[in-house]
Motif scaffolding. Sequence first.
Motif, PDB file in Angstrom:
ATOM      1  N   SER A   1      34.226  14.663  65.380  1.00  0.00           N
ATOM      2  CA  SER A   1      35.434  14.089  64.791  1.00  0.00           C
ATOM      3  C   SER A   1      35.632  12.669  65.285  1.00  0.00           C
ATOM      4  O   SER A   1      35.146  12.277  66.352  1.00  0.00           O
ATOM      5  CB  SER A   1      36.667  14.937  65.134  1.00  0.00           C
ATOM      6  OG  SER A   1      36.864  15.000  66.537  1.00  0.00           O
TER       7      SER A   1
ATOM      8  N   THR B   1      37.806   8.586  63.976  1.00  0.00           N
ATOM      9  CA  THR B   1      38.802   7.880  63.162  1.00  0.00           C
ATOM     10  C   THR B   1      38.152   6.706  62.453  1.00  0.00           C
ATOM     11  O   THR B   1      37.389   5.945  63.062  1.00  0.00           O
ATOM     12  CB  THR B   1      39.968   7.378  64.029  1.00  0.00           C
ATOM     13  OG1 THR B   1      40.588   8.495  64.677  1.00  0.00           O
ATOM     14  CG2 THR B   1      41.004   6.662  63.183  1.00  0.00           C
TER      15      THR B   1
ATOM     16  N   SER C   1      36.838  13.001  55.061  1.00  0.00           N
ATOM     17  CA  SER C   1      37.819  12.167  55.755  1.00  0.00           C
ATOM     18  C   SER C   1      39.142  12.259  55.019  1.00  0.00           C
ATOM     19  O   SER C   1      39.190  12.412  53.799  1.00  0.00           O
ATOM     20  CB  SER C   1      37.351  10.710  55.838  1.00  0.00           C
ATOM     21  OG  SER C   1      37.158  10.169  54.551  1.00  0.00           O
TER      22      SER C   1
ATOM     23  N   ASN D   1      45.331   9.661  58.024  1.00  0.00           N
ATOM     24  CA  ASN D   1      46.098  10.217  59.122  1.00  0.00           C
ATOM     25  C   ASN D   1      47.572  10.288  58.755  1.00  0.00           C
ATOM     26  O   ASN D   1      48.150   9.333  58.251  1.00  0.00           O
ATOM     27  CB  ASN D   1      45.939   9.357  60.387  1.00  0.00           C
ATOM     28  CG  ASN D   1      44.565   9.527  61.010  1.00  0.00           C
ATOM     29  OD1 ASN D   1      43.976  10.592  60.932  1.00  0.00           O
ATOM     30  ND2 ASN D   1      44.046   8.469  61.610  1.00  0.00           N
TER      31      ASN D   1
ATOM     32  N   LYS E   1      41.923   6.870  58.896  1.00  0.00           N
ATOM     33  CA  LYS E   1      41.581   8.198  58.407  1.00  0.00           C
ATOM     34  C   LYS E   1      40.891   9.008  59.495  1.00  0.00           C
ATOM     35  O   LYS E   1      40.095   8.480  60.271  1.00  0.00           O
ATOM     36  CB  LYS E   1      40.649   8.103  57.196  1.00  0.00           C
ATOM     37  CG  LYS E   1      41.275   7.556  55.932  1.00  0.00           C
ATOM     38  CD  LYS E   1      40.283   7.625  54.780  1.00  0.00           C
ATOM     39  CE  LYS E   1      40.928   7.152  53.484  1.00  0.00           C
ATOM     40  NZ  LYS E   1      39.982   7.261  52.331  1.00  0.00           N
ATOM     41  N   THR E   2      41.224  10.283  59.525  1.00  0.00           N
ATOM     42  CA  THR E   2      40.502  11.211  60.378  1.00  0.00           C
ATOM     43  C   THR E   2      39.241  11.650  59.660  1.00  0.00           C
ATOM     44  O   THR E   2      39.283  12.011  58.485  1.00  0.00           O
ATOM     45  CB  THR E   2      41.360  12.448  60.695  1.00  0.00           C
ATOM     46  OG1 THR E   2      42.487  12.053  61.464  1.00  0.00           O
ATOM     47  CG2 THR E   2      40.564  13.490  61.470  1.00  0.00           C
TER      48      THR E   2
ATOM     49  N   LYS F   1      35.975  14.288  59.936  1.00  0.00           N
ATOM     50  CA  LYS F   1      35.361  15.430  60.603  1.00  0.00           C
ATOM     51  C   LYS F   1      34.068  15.748  59.875  1.00  0.00           C
ATOM     52  O   LYS F   1      34.003  15.660  58.643  1.00  0.00           O
ATOM     53  CB  LYS F   1      36.297  16.637  60.611  1.00  0.00           C
ATOM     54  CG  LYS F   1      37.528  16.412  61.476  1.00  0.00           C
ATOM     55  CD  LYS F   1      38.307  17.678  61.721  1.00  0.00           C
ATOM     56  CE  LYS F   1      39.478  17.403  62.660  1.00  0.00           C
ATOM     57  NZ  LYS F   1      40.244  18.631  62.973  1.00  0.00           N
TER      58      LYS F   1
END
Length: 321
Positions: A237, A239, A271, A274, A283-284, A286
């Motif tokens: 994970s 950002t 993604s 956030n 954006k996160t 993973k």
Amino acid sequence: MATHSFMATLDDLNIVKVSGEQRVDYLNGQLTVSTKKFDGGSARLTAHCDFKGKMFAAIIISQCNDAFFLSMHKDSAIISQEQLKKYGVFSKVDIQINEELHCIGIAGDENIKHLRVLFPALSSTHMSTTNNEFGQAICFSDASLRYLCYLSDKGKQRLLDISDADAFVPCERWNMLEIEAGIANIQAATMSQFVPQMLNFQSIHAIDFDKGCYMGQEVVARTKFLGKNKRATFLLSGTLESELSINAGDNIELQIGESWRRGGVIVRAVSRPNAVDESGNSKTVKLLAVMPNDTDPNAVVRLKDSDVRLSVTPLPYELTR
């Protein structure tokens, strides 16, 4: 267990329907789990491999009436269907991509309550299935509680009416939960690259090592019993501060001293903006990536040729051999 709330159209999935009087024996010789011992009230994860044990598809298999449903990424469905048909000419089976059912992902207490109106007998047991005239609902209760549904036109519209929703959201919300659950898939860029153990399929009950022969079985068994597998799937994970396309097949890099070296291959990524970032620029991300199975949990990882740093996140299950 994480909580999320959405109803999503899973347009990146296809269902391959296998019917016919020899469907059980035929699929038993093609997939990594036993269809001869299959419980009609439950679904399973499984793999469809080539003769070298490399995966054509990561599959969710379930039964409905007199047929098996094999749901998988649409890239895999094209090839998997072709391969199943290739050998299916010697058996009494019919193999078709199902165009009648819609793949829908459901999460969140309120949405599950709406789904229960559609399926009054809905179960909350992991991998259980519920069938009726509207279609089928499969429960996942691993890292999050969610339902994979195959709905008829009538069932899909009924669900919208019950929930008073205007439309379904895109599939990214569902894929985020699948990634958090450590469930990898096979897409065009990763086709025929990995044996099932590299995607941790032995750890999510997607391989029956005591069943009879199937395509690729010798390689899969040798990988387990001779300890030949040196790779595993890791959850990463990070950002994103700017737009960046991340896709299956992309490489990631590991920091070794002052330099970076190839560290693995992404098999699934998504993604999302956030929630705490009002600007919408952050954006996160993973993703699941196949990496050396001795990768340090504190390793410094990045997307290839980028400044995006990723951290190794614990999987919701224990890696077994």
